[in-house]
Design a protein around this motif. Structure first.
Motif, PDB file in Angstrom:
ATOM      1  N   GLY A 207      -1.222   3.387   7.137  1.00 40.88           N
ATOM      2  CA  GLY A 207      -0.816   4.365   8.149  1.00 40.88           C
ATOM      3  C   GLY A 207      -1.925   4.679   9.134  1.00 40.88           C
ATOM      4  N   ILE A 208      -3.158   4.778   8.630  1.00 38.70           N
ATOM      5  CA  ILE A 208      -4.295   5.026   9.526  1.00 38.70           C
ATOM      6  C   ILE A 208      -4.444   3.871  10.505  1.00 38.70           C
ATOM      7  N   HIS A 209      -4.303   2.653   9.998  1.00 36.42           N
ATOM      8  CA  HIS A 209      -4.416   1.466  10.859  1.00 36.42           C
ATOM      9  C   HIS A 209      -3.307   1.454  11.913  1.00 36.42           C
ATOM     10  N   ALA A 210      -2.085   1.805  11.494  1.00 38.91           N
ATOM     11  CA  ALA A 210      -0.971   1.876  12.450  1.00 38.91           C
ATOM     12  C   ALA A 210      -1.248   2.931  13.513  1.00 38.91           C
ATOM     13  N   ALA A 211      -1.808   4.068  13.101  1.00 37.42           N
ATOM     14  CA  ALA A 211      -2.122   5.134  14.061  1.00 37.42           C
ATOM     15  C   ALA A 211      -3.164   4.665  15.072  1.00 37.42           C
ATOM     16  N   MET A 212      -4.164   3.946  14.598  1.00 39.03           N
ATOM     17  CA  MET A 212      -5.197   3.454  15.500  1.00 39.03           C
ATOM     18  C   MET A 212      -4.653   2.358  16.415  1.00 39.03           C
ATOM     19  N   ARG A 213      -3.848   1.466  15.861  1.00 42.12           N
ATOM     20  CA  ARG A 213      -3.288   0.375  16.678  1.00 42.12           C
ATOM     21  C   ARG A 213      -2.368   0.913  17.774  1.00 42.12           C
TER      22      ARG A 213
ATOM     23  N   ILE B 153       1.349  -4.923  12.160  1.00 44.46           N
ATOM     24  CA  ILE B 153       0.378  -4.233  11.306  1.00 44.46           C
ATOM     25  C   ILE B 153       0.171  -5.063  10.045  1.00 44.46           C
ATOM     26  N   PHE B 154      -1.030  -5.608   9.885  1.00 47.88           N
ATOM     27  CA  PHE B 154      -1.354  -6.386   8.689  1.00 47.88           C
ATOM     28  C   PHE B 154      -2.486  -5.682   7.937  1.00 47.88           C
ATOM     29  N   ARG B 155      -2.113  -5.033   6.855  1.00 45.64           N
ATOM     30  CA  ARG B 155      -3.084  -4.282   6.065  1.00 45.64           C
ATOM     31  C   ARG B 155      -3.839  -3.278   6.927  1.00 45.64           C
ATOM     32  N   TYR B 156      -5.173  -3.421   7.054  1.00 43.54           N
ATOM     33  CA  TYR B 156      -5.986  -2.397   7.734  1.00 43.54           C
ATOM     34  C   TYR B 156      -7.402  -2.915   7.843  1.00 43.54           C
ATOM     35  N   ALA B 157      -8.191  -2.257   8.667  1.00 43.15           N
ATOM     36  CA  ALA B 157      -9.626  -2.557   8.801  1.00 43.15           C
ATOM     37  C   ALA B 157     -10.356  -1.284   9.205  1.00 43.15           C
ATOM     38  N   ASN B 158     -11.493  -1.050   8.595  1.00 47.77           N
ATOM     39  CA  ASN B 158     -12.356   0.099   8.944  1.00 47.77           C
ATOM     40  C   ASN B 158     -11.638   1.440   8.795  1.00 47.77           C
ATOM     41  N   THR B 159     -10.887   1.584   7.708  1.00 48.54           N
ATOM     42  CA  THR B 159     -10.088   2.793   7.507  1.00 48.54           C
ATOM     43  C   THR B 159     -10.555   3.650   6.335  1.00 48.54           C
TER      44      THR B 159
ATOM     45  N   GLY C  48     -14.630  -7.183  14.183  1.00 47.43           N
ATOM     46  CA  GLY C  48     -14.244  -5.950  13.511  1.00 47.43           C
ATOM     47  C   GLY C  48     -12.805  -5.923  13.051  1.00 47.43           C
ATOM     48  N   ARG C  49     -12.096  -7.044  13.220  1.00 46.08           N
ATOM     49  CA  ARG C  49     -10.701  -7.139  12.761  1.00 46.08           C
ATOM     50  C   ARG C  49     -10.671  -7.985  11.490  1.00 46.08           C
ATOM     51  N   TYR C  50     -11.447  -7.545  10.507  1.00 43.00           N
ATOM     52  CA  TYR C  50     -11.646  -8.385   9.324  1.00 43.00           C
ATOM     53  C   TYR C  50     -10.395  -8.515   8.461  1.00 43.00           C
ATOM     54  N   ASN C  51      -9.378  -7.660   8.720  1.00 35.96           N
ATOM     55  CA  ASN C  51      -8.106  -7.846   8.016  1.00 35.96           C
ATOM     56  C   ASN C  51      -7.450  -9.179   8.368  1.00 35.96           C
ATOM     57  N   LEU C  52      -7.885  -9.794   9.457  1.00 39.45           N
ATOM     58  CA  LEU C  52      -7.339 -11.093   9.882  1.00 39.45           C
ATOM     59  C   LEU C  52      -8.213 -12.261   9.421  1.00 39.45           C
TER      60      LEU C  52
END
Length: 369
Positions: free
Chosen positions: A161-167, A296-302, A109-113
Motif C-alpha cells: 500500500g505504501i508503494h502504491a501511494a508513492m507510485r 504495482i509489483f511488491r515495493y521498494a524503500n518502504t 532505486g527500483r530494486y523490486n524490479l
C-alpha cells in the motif's frame, strides 16, 4: 555462529498441494554479511495460499519440497563477521526480497524490479515457516520495543500500500477508492490514511472485512452484494469521481469499476493479479480523460516508512490478527485462511511459540483443530 543457536530446527514443509509436514532440518549457516533470525511471527499471505492450493503462480512452480511464508519478524540470533548494524537479541522486521544491488533497476532505486531477486517463499527460495532464517543485513530493520512482532510482520503487506501511494503520488486530502478488502486491501487502507487521504471509499462483499476497513480508516464502505459500487462512489463524490483508485483483489469487474470511478486526470493502480492475463478496459475513457495507470509489483524503500507509521499508533491494527497458530499447526492455519474468509482476516503462525509478554495482541494462542 552463536553457541546458543541449535544445529537443527523445525520447519513446515509442503510436499504437494494441501499437504504440509513438520520436519527437522539444519539451521542455516550464515555468511559474513548475513543475519540469523529467530522467527517469532509469520503472516499467511494470498500468495502462500495460491502455492498451497495450486503449486504455482505463473512461471513460479513448486518442484521440490517447499517452505511457505514471507511476512515475518523476529529476534537476531547470530550475526556474520561483517555485520555492523545488529546485535544478538535485536527485535527486527524482515524484508523478504534480497536483490543483487548492482543491476540497472537496483541502481535506480527500483530494486523490486531486480531480475535476480531472491524472495522468501517464491520457488525455488524457501520461506519463513521455520524457526530460523538467514537474510542479508540490508534487508533487516530494527523495530522499537513498542511494536509487536505481529505488527512487524504486517509491514510486508503494508509496504504494498505504501508503494502504491508513492507510485500514484497520493496527496493529503485526496479522495481514493480501494477495491477489495483482503489483508493487502486492508493494509492499503492503512497506507491511504497514513498518507493523509481525506475520503477513503472501499468495496468488498464480506461484512467482516468492511467493518475492519472502517476501523483501519475507511470513511465509506460499500458492500457490492447490496449496492452498485460505481453509483455509490459517484454519489459520495457528488458526481466528481475519485482522484485515485487502487484495485487490490485481482478481480476483473473490480478493475473496470476502479477505472470508471476516476475523475478526469485520475490515477489507477493495479495491485491485485487476476487469474487471466487480459481484461477489457475502456480505452477511449483512458485516453479522453488522461488516466494514469500504474502497475504495482511488491515495493521498494518502504520498510522504514512502514515501521514509522505503525509505531506511531496512527493506525489501529489490533483487530486485524484474528487467528494464531503454532508451527506444528501450519497446515490447519492454511486451511482456515483458505476456507474461512468470512471469519478470518490475518492469520499468524508462531514458529517459536507465542511472542513474549509485553507485545500487544498476543494474549492466548488460538489454535483451531
Amino acid at each position: 555462529m552463536n553457541n546458543t543457536v541449535p544445529k537443527t530446527m523445525k520447519a513446515a514443509v509442503m510436499h504437494s498441494t494441501r499437504e504440509i509436514n513438520i520436519e527437522t532440518i539444519p539451521v542455516p549457516q550464515i555468511g559474513d554479511d548475513e543475519v540469523l533470525i529467530k522467527v517469532m511471527a509469520v503472516g499467511i499471505c494470498g500468495s502462500d495460499l495460491h502455492y498451497y492450493t495450486h503449486g504455482r503462480i505463473g512461471n513460479y512452480i513448486v518442484e521440490k519440497p517447499f517452505i511457505l511464508g514471507h511476512e515475518c519478524s523476529g529476534e537476531v540470533a547470530a550475526v556474520g563477521s561483517s555485520v555492523n548494524r545488529f546485535n544478538v537479541g535485536d527485535r527486527v522486521a524482515v524484508e523478504p526480497g534480497v536483490t543483487c544491488g548492482h543491476c540497472e533497476a537496483c541502481k535506480e532505486g527500483r530494486y523490486n524490479l531486480c531480475p535476480d531477486v531472491q524472495f522468501l517463499a517464491t520457488p525455488p527460495v524457501d520461506g519463513a515457516f521455520v524457526q530460523y532464517i538467514k537474510i542479508r543485513q540490508d534487508f533487516v530493520f530494527s523495530i522499537p520495543d513498542s511494536l509487536s512482532f505481529e505488527d512487524a510482520a504486517l509491514i510486508e503487506p503494508f509496504s504494498v500500500g505504501i508503494h502504491a501511494a508513492m507510485r500514484t503520488k497520493l496527496q493529503p486530502g485526496s479522495t481514493i477508492a480501494i477495491m477489495g478488502m483482503g489483508p493487502v486491501g486492508l493494509m492499503a487502507v492503512a497506507a491511504a490514511k497514513a498518507f493523509g487521504a481525506g475520503t477513503i471509499i472501499v468495496t468488498d462483499l464480506e461484512p467482516l472485512r468492511l467493518e475492519a476497513a472502517r476501523k483501519m480508516g475507511a470513511t465509506h464502505v460499500i458492500n457490492i452484494r447490496e449496492q452498485d459500487p460505481l453509483n455509490e462512489i459517484k454519489t459520495i463524490t457528488n458526481g466528481r469521481g475519485v482522484d485515485v483508485a487502487w484495485e487490490t483483489a485481482g478481480n476483473p469487474k473490480a478493475l473496470q469499476t476502479a477505472l470508471a470511478s476516476l475523475l478526469r486526470g485520475g490515477k489507477l493502480a493495479i495491485v491485485g493479479l487476476p487469474a487471466q492475463n487480459e481484461i477489457p478496459l475502456n480505452v477511449p475513457f483512458i485516453a479522453d480523460n488522461e488516466i494514469d495507470i500504474y502497475g504495482i509489483f511488491r515495493y521498494a524503500n518502504t520498510y522504514p516508512k512502514g515501521i514509522q507509521f505503525l509505531a506511531s499508533g496512527i493506525i489501529d491494527t489490533k483487530h486485524l490478527v484474528t487467528d494464531k497458530f503454532t508451527l506444528e499447526d501450519t497446515r490447519e492455519a492454511m486451511e482456515r485462511a483458505l476456507n474461512f474468509k468470512n471469519e478470518s482476516l490475518k492469520i499468524i503462525v508462531y514458529p517459536n511459540g507465542s511472542t513474549r509478554v509485553g507485545d500487544n495482541q498476543t494474549d492466548e494462542m488460538k489454535v483451531h483443530n
